[in-house]
Design an enzyme around this catalytic site. Structure first.
Site, PDB file in Angstrom:
ATOM      1  N   SER A   1      15.859  33.510  -6.940  1.00  0.00           N
ATOM      2  CA  SER A   1      15.668  35.151  -6.992  1.00  0.00           C
ATOM      3  C   SER A   1      15.962  35.621  -5.634  1.00  0.00           C
ATOM      4  CB  SER A   1      14.249  35.251  -7.495  1.00  0.00           C
ATOM      5  OG  SER A   1      14.078  36.589  -7.758  1.00  0.00           O
TER       6      SER A   1
ATOM      7  N   ASP B   1      17.323  34.953 -18.271  1.00  0.00           N
ATOM      8  CA  ASP B   1      16.791  35.765 -17.202  1.00  0.00           C
ATOM      9  C   ASP B   1      17.375  37.116 -17.388  1.00  0.00           C
ATOM     10  OD1 ASP B   1      16.496  37.010 -14.505  1.00  0.00           O
ATOM     11  OD2 ASP B   1      16.685  34.799 -13.569  1.00  0.00           O
TER      12      ASP B   1
ATOM     13  N   HIS C   1      13.063  34.550 -16.160  1.00  0.00           N
ATOM     14  CA  HIS C   1      13.288  34.486 -14.767  1.00  0.00           C
ATOM     15  C   HIS C   1      11.854  33.536 -14.062  1.00  0.00           C
ATOM     16  CE1 HIS C   1      14.797  35.763 -10.784  1.00  0.00           C
ATOM     17  NE2 HIS C   1      13.418  36.184 -10.331  1.00  0.00           N
TER      18      HIS C   1
END
Lengths: 347, 347
Positions: free
Chosen positions: B141, B295, B324
């Site tokens: 991320s 995601d 995610h």
């Protein structure tokens, strides 16, 4: 009713305000002096057997329903059918927070359920129009929620049902989305518990509303493949700032919240103690269930599971990169396929 | 630095505060007395060639990075590597709004960019640890955003790059998500432009934050297939109320906003006048790009397009219904596959 810069005939075309009267709500409260804004198209046949009822979706009015679905030579053809488009309670044209005076005005407007809209519409259809059957009840999104409620509660009246991009029961995730959108409006300090003087003062809340509608109303594909360009915008930011934000900025936050809470609580199984199978089992209408494949609010999986609980249901997921807002009719391919399905259903 | 009920050693395990000093920011401002909270695992080899750098993701700290990725016998093995986990600026352990005193405290903490974190980390790696190369820079991320920035800015130092569930440039949709989450925090009247006395007072804003993280952090599949049950929750509402909400409720809104704005602005092409191809073309590291298939923040399509601009990149999208938040490590199948990819990269 008071005048409003957005909720008026200039913006939403011809409609008639029909007095429904005192409306007992499933909450136990009563909506006083209920009025429904109704637009009709075409003529009722002598046999009174060609009526189609179309309730509106979230934030929309009879105008967009007309634009997207109704037309000579199309499935929903005013040359063949008597088409009744009824604005849902709280949508700004029918009884709504801003156009109500007295004890139920504005922030004090009672909480409404899909079931309450259908009770009011049933009175409209039977008492005002004198109908005992409907050739079709159809709707998109919250309109589908109302159509399902009709088919469950009044199976002998509803001959056909078309549920487009909507479910009979709002999913738990869809409830979280609704909570987030409501919070976004209420959190604006200018909202003042619904007693703001001017909708425009709640612009930050309405801007957040537009952001959240953007994130779930469209689809990942819409953004990745830049379908906003087909609407005349050259970037995601331009689409949000110049389309989504102004589209919702003119609306009344109290009205939006009334509709969002209705959306959140939609559940036909209120007739059967929470048993969805039993509720949907009451439907005798010939049914088509038409989710939008890319819909993030009412995903095909949920629509399909419901369709499987209905005796005479055809299920077809129709593709649109516009996601839920395929309902806006900008995707001609989606509109065409829905027309084909509705035409088949009506034949 | 001041004490905090959440951002401390009790909750986040051992870490060392390392003084970086005055940090010029790409905004033109300077972050004064910059400190990085750093956790290390394993021993630096005599040849100083076995260092792995792992920056943290949004709202996470070195603790969750350790839990998810590091272990004897795993790819990121402290018996083989000297592993430096560096907490990003503004995450509550490194220099952050709440632990800064003076003119940059709290609401006055300067806006930070991914590029600024990497500048601080470069100083940490070269001056504090005396390293001239890194066997691997990896992250998930926002950690991937920092890893990309490293590989673009310091190609001769970064031998390998692993970008997990993150992109080198934040997409326009991801920016709208970030705007909505920031707005949700700031709109809380208790936020008071960041000068609230106690984070707990901003509970409505933090609850909205949790809702929005729920809607994009997980995936439709997570909810439809009820994967929350594997975490011990029997409904979506219970998952939101008993996991997502308390998880974020203890965090500092100012810190979250610093990180969200950093996330929103991530773009390695600041080195090349906005030319992403030119920026990613600077990467010489052996690279793996590992999006999570479901995601919603960093969809595979965007990750793939970036991977195609990198000379020596392997691209593999790894499935997880957690979306995610597969990054949280609750999906053992995802963790195992990432381990295989990292092991292959390091061999």
């Amino acid at each position: 009713m008071t005048s409003h810069a957005y909720y008026n005939h200039e913006n939403h075309g011809p409609y008639e305000l029909i007095h429904i009267g005192e409306l007992p709500l499933i909450s136990g409260e009563t909506l006083h002096h209920c009025q429904l804004a109704v637009a009709t198209f075409g003529q009722l046949s002598a046999a009174r057997d060609n009526a189609i009822l179309i309730p509106t979706w979230y934030s929309g009015t009879s105008k967009i329903i007309q634009d997207v679905f109704i037309g000579a030579g199309r499935a929903i053809d005013p040359d063949k059918y008597f088409i009744i488009v009824v604005n849902q309670i709280g949508n700004g044209l029918s009884s709504s927070p801003h156009n109500t005076v007295g004890a139920q005005a504005r922030a004090h407007f009672p909480k409404i359920a899909i079931a309450d809209d259908v009770s009011a519409q049933h009175r409209l259809v039977t008492e005002h129009f004198g109908l005992s059957q409907l050739a079709l009840v159809m709707g998109g999104s919250m309109g589908a929620q109302q159509a399902y409620e009709w088919a469950v509660r009044y199976p002998t009246m509803v001959q056909r049902l078309a549920a487009i991009a909507g479910t009979a029961r709002t999913s738990a995730v869809n409830q979280v989305i609704s909570d987030a959108i409501v919070h976004g409006l209420r959190a604006d300090p200018q909202f003042g518990a619904g007693d703001y003087v001017d909708c425009a003062a709640v612009s930050a809340g309405l801007q957040q509303h537009a952001r959240l509608m953007t994130l779930h109303g469209l689809s990942p594909e819409f953004f990745e493949d830049q379908h906003y360009e087909s609407l005349g915008f050259d970037s995601v930011a331009a689409f949000v700032d110049s389309f989504m934000t102004p589209y919702f900025a003119v609306m009344d936050p109290n009205a939006l919240i009334i509709m969002l809470q209705k959306w959140r609580g939609a559940d036909v199984s209120h007739v059967s103690g929470g048993d969805l199978k039993a509720a949907l089992g009451k439907i005798t209408a010939r049914t088509v269930v038409l989710p939008i494949t890319q819909d993030l609010y009412f995903p095909p999986s949920v629509c399909k599971a419901e369709a499987q609980l209905i005796a005479h249901a055809r299920y077809k997921s129709i593709d649109s990169p516009f996601g839920h807002l395929g309902l806006f009719g900008a995707d001609a391919n989606w509109v065409r396929q829905v027309d084909v399905e509705l035409g088949d259903l009506l034949r």
